[in-house]
Design a protein around this motif. Sequence first.
Motif, PDB file in Angstrom:
ATOM      1  N   ILE A 195       0.837  -1.194   0.000  1.00 23.37           N
ATOM      2  CA  ILE A 195       0.000   0.000   0.000  1.00 23.37           C
ATOM      3  C   ILE A 195       0.875   1.247   0.000  1.00 23.37           C
ATOM      4  CG2 ILE A 195      -1.922  -1.134   1.182  1.00 23.37           C
ATOM      5  CD1 ILE A 195      -1.004   0.282   3.755  1.00 23.37           C
ATOM      6  N   LYS A 196       0.302   2.350  -0.476  1.00 22.09           N
ATOM      7  CA  LYS A 196       0.984   3.644  -0.427  1.00 22.09           C
ATOM      8  C   LYS A 196       0.658   4.288   0.919  1.00 22.09           C
ATOM      9  CE  LYS A 196       0.672   4.575  -5.344  1.00 22.09           C
ATOM     10  NZ  LYS A 196       0.060   5.431  -6.364  1.00 22.09           N
ATOM     11  N   LYS A 197       1.679   4.674   1.656  1.00 28.62           N
ATOM     12  CA  LYS A 197       1.465   5.302   2.953  1.00 28.62           C
ATOM     13  C   LYS A 197       0.811   6.667   2.761  1.00 28.62           C
ATOM     14  CE  LYS A 197       4.406   4.428   6.344  1.00 28.62           C
ATOM     15  NZ  LYS A 197       5.650   4.468   7.126  1.00 28.62           N
ATOM     16  N   GLY A 198      -0.260   6.925   3.512  1.00 31.42           N
ATOM     17  CA  GLY A 198      -0.923   8.221   3.477  1.00 31.42           C
ATOM     18  C   GLY A 198      -1.869   8.431   2.314  1.00 31.42           C
ATOM     19  N   ALA A 199      -2.147   7.388   1.544  1.00 29.62           N
ATOM     20  CA  ALA A 199      -3.008   7.555   0.361  1.00 29.62           C
ATOM     21  C   ALA A 199      -4.432   7.940   0.756  1.00 29.62           C
ATOM     22  CB  ALA A 199      -3.019   6.280  -0.469  1.00 29.62           C
ATOM     23  N   LEU A 200      -4.969   7.330   1.801  1.00 30.99           N
ATOM     24  CA  LEU A 200      -6.324   7.663   2.248  1.00 30.99           C
ATOM     25  C   LEU A 200      -6.363   9.091   2.783  1.00 30.99           C
ATOM     26  CD1 LEU A 200      -9.241   6.897   2.889  1.00 30.99           C
ATOM     27  CD2 LEU A 200      -8.436   5.940   5.044  1.00 30.99           C
ATOM     28  N   ARG A 201      -5.361   9.457   3.536  1.00 28.46           N
ATOM     29  CA  ARG A 201      -5.289  10.806   4.102  1.00 28.46           C
ATOM     30  C   ARG A 201      -5.225  11.856   2.985  1.00 28.46           C
ATOM     31  NH1 ARG A 201      -4.451  11.961   8.986  1.00 28.46           N
ATOM     32  NH2 ARG A 201      -3.557   9.949   9.530  1.00 28.46           N
TER      33      ARG A 201
ATOM     34  N   ASP B 146      -2.671  15.284  11.798  1.00 27.49           N
ATOM     35  CA  ASP B 146      -2.980  14.910  13.179  1.00 27.49           C
ATOM     36  C   ASP B 146      -4.352  14.248  13.333  1.00 27.49           C
ATOM     37  OD1 ASP B 146      -4.392  17.211  12.616  1.00 27.49           O
ATOM     38  OD2 ASP B 146      -4.085  18.105  14.590  1.00 27.49           O
ATOM     39  N   HIS B 147      -5.095  14.077  12.235  1.00 28.18           N
ATOM     40  CA  HIS B 147      -6.417  13.441  12.313  1.00 28.18           C
ATOM     41  C   HIS B 147      -6.270  11.932  12.486  1.00 28.18           C
ATOM     42  CE1 HIS B 147     -10.684  12.833  11.637  1.00 28.18           C
ATOM     43  NE2 HIS B 147     -10.375  11.873  10.792  1.00 28.18           N
ATOM     44  N   LYS B 148      -6.944  11.379  13.500  1.00 31.92           N
ATOM     45  CA  LYS B 148      -6.955   9.934  13.725  1.00 31.92           C
ATOM     46  C   LYS B 148      -8.254   9.393  13.139  1.00 31.92           C
ATOM     47  CE  LYS B 148      -4.460   7.753  16.607  1.00 31.92           C
ATOM     48  NZ  LYS B 148      -3.447   6.778  16.309  1.00 31.92           N
ATOM     49  N   PHE B 149      -8.136   8.511  12.150  1.00 39.41           N
ATOM     50  CA  PHE B 149      -9.326   7.904  11.559  1.00 39.41           C
ATOM     51  C   PHE B 149      -9.915   6.898  12.543  1.00 39.41           C
ATOM     52  CE2 PHE B 149      -7.111   9.192   7.647  1.00 39.41           C
ATOM     53  CZ  PHE B 149      -8.149   9.842   7.008  1.00 39.41           C
ATOM     54  N   LYS B 150     -11.239   6.923  12.655  1.00 42.12           N
ATOM     55  CA  LYS B 150     -11.946   5.949  13.471  1.00 42.12           C
ATOM     56  C   LYS B 150     -12.610   4.949  12.534  1.00 42.12           C
ATOM     57  CE  LYS B 150     -12.923   9.364  17.005  1.00 42.12           C
ATOM     58  NZ  LYS B 150     -12.504  10.550  16.287  1.00 42.12           N
ATOM     59  N   ARG B 151     -12.658   3.697  12.943  1.00 40.37           N
ATOM     60  CA  ARG B 151     -13.231   2.667  12.080  1.00 40.37           C
ATOM     61  C   ARG B 151     -14.686   2.984  11.755  1.00 40.37           C
ATOM     62  NH1 ARG B 151     -15.782  -2.334  11.964  1.00 40.37           N
ATOM     63  NH2 ARG B 151     -15.053  -3.539  10.171  1.00 40.37           N
ATOM     64  N   GLY B 152     -15.429   3.499  12.722  1.00 41.46           N
ATOM     65  CA  GLY B 152     -16.842   3.822  12.511  1.00 41.46           C
ATOM     66  C   GLY B 152     -17.065   4.841  11.417  1.00 41.46           C
ATOM     67  N   GLU B 153     -16.216   5.880  11.380  1.00 39.67           N
ATOM     68  CA  GLU B 153     -16.390   6.900  10.338  1.00 39.67           C
ATOM     69  C   GLU B 153     -16.020   6.346   8.967  1.00 39.67           C
ATOM     70  OE1 GLU B 153     -14.035  10.375  11.255  1.00 39.67           O
ATOM     71  OE2 GLU B 153     -12.154   9.293  11.027  1.00 39.67           O
ATOM     72  N   LEU B 154     -15.032   5.435   8.923  1.00 38.01           N
ATOM     73  CA  LEU B 154     -14.665   4.831   7.636  1.00 38.01           C
ATOM     74  C   LEU B 154     -15.750   3.875   7.142  1.00 38.01           C
ATOM     75  CD1 LEU B 154     -10.845   4.161   8.098  1.00 38.01           C
ATOM     76  CD2 LEU B 154     -11.963   6.043   6.915  1.00 38.01           C
ATOM     77  N   VAL B 155     -16.364   3.130   8.058  1.00 38.10           N
ATOM     78  CA  VAL B 155     -17.448   2.223   7.664  1.00 38.10           C
ATOM     79  C   VAL B 155     -18.630   3.024   7.129  1.00 38.10           C
ATOM     80  CG1 VAL B 155     -19.156   0.585   8.554  1.00 38.10           C
ATOM     81  CG2 VAL B 155     -16.764   0.354   9.210  1.00 38.10           C
ATOM     82  N   LYS B 156     -18.923   4.144   7.778  1.00 40.13           N
ATOM     83  CA  LYS B 156     -20.021   5.004   7.321  1.00 40.13           C
ATOM     84  C   LYS B 156     -19.726   5.551   5.923  1.00 40.13           C
ATOM     85  CE  LYS B 156     -21.924   7.837  10.341  1.00 40.13           C
ATOM     86  NZ  LYS B 156     -22.172   9.042  11.168  1.00 40.13           N
TER      87      LYS B 156
ATOM     88  N   LEU C 180      -7.938  -1.154  10.361  1.00 32.82           N
ATOM     89  CA  LEU C 180      -8.250  -0.736  11.725  1.00 32.82           C
ATOM     90  C   LEU C 180      -8.908  -1.865  12.506  1.00 32.82           C
ATOM     91  CD1 LEU C 180      -9.523   2.921  11.309  1.00 32.82           C
ATOM     92  CD2 LEU C 180      -7.437   2.155  12.408  1.00 32.82           C
ATOM     93  N   LYS C 181      -9.742  -2.649  11.848  1.00 29.42           N
ATOM     94  CA  LYS C 181     -10.375  -3.800  12.509  1.00 29.42           C
ATOM     95  C   LYS C 181      -9.315  -4.799  12.928  1.00 29.42           C
ATOM     96  CE  LYS C 181     -12.680  -7.081  10.210  1.00 29.42           C
ATOM     97  NZ  LYS C 181     -13.748  -7.675   9.412  1.00 29.42           N
ATOM     98  N   ARG C 182      -8.316  -4.985  12.105  1.00 30.96           N
ATOM     99  CA  ARG C 182      -7.253  -5.944  12.388  1.00 30.96           C
ATOM    100  C   ARG C 182      -6.442  -5.521  13.610  1.00 30.96           C
ATOM    101  NH1 ARG C 182      -1.719  -6.446   9.254  1.00 30.96           N
ATOM    102  NH2 ARG C 182      -1.761  -4.343  10.012  1.00 30.96           N
TER     103      ARG C 182
END
Length: 80
Positions: A17-23, A31-41, A75-77
């Motif tokens: 994977i490319k580091k930071g691609a989602l960001r 400094d934003h921490k992704f939460k699994r719930g927001e990604l699932v939504k 994140l689930k892992r």
Amino acid sequence: MSYETETVTLDGEDIEIKKGALRRSLQAPKDHKFKRGELVKLSKIPIGEEFEFLGKKFKMTQLRKDRITLGANLLKRTKK
């Protein structure tokens, strides 16, 4: 521009994977921490629909959806 890559194991399969691609795709601050719930939504948004994330408007693309799904799975892992 070349991006730094990282190899992770997901369900016994090594993927690169490319580091930071989602960001970068969601223009989130470092400094934003992704939460699994927001990604699932976000992953439930159909391709082609517009959505808002952190006050910015985006259009859901296949690549963006794939990155969101991968992020949620990683994140689930790590929660075990």
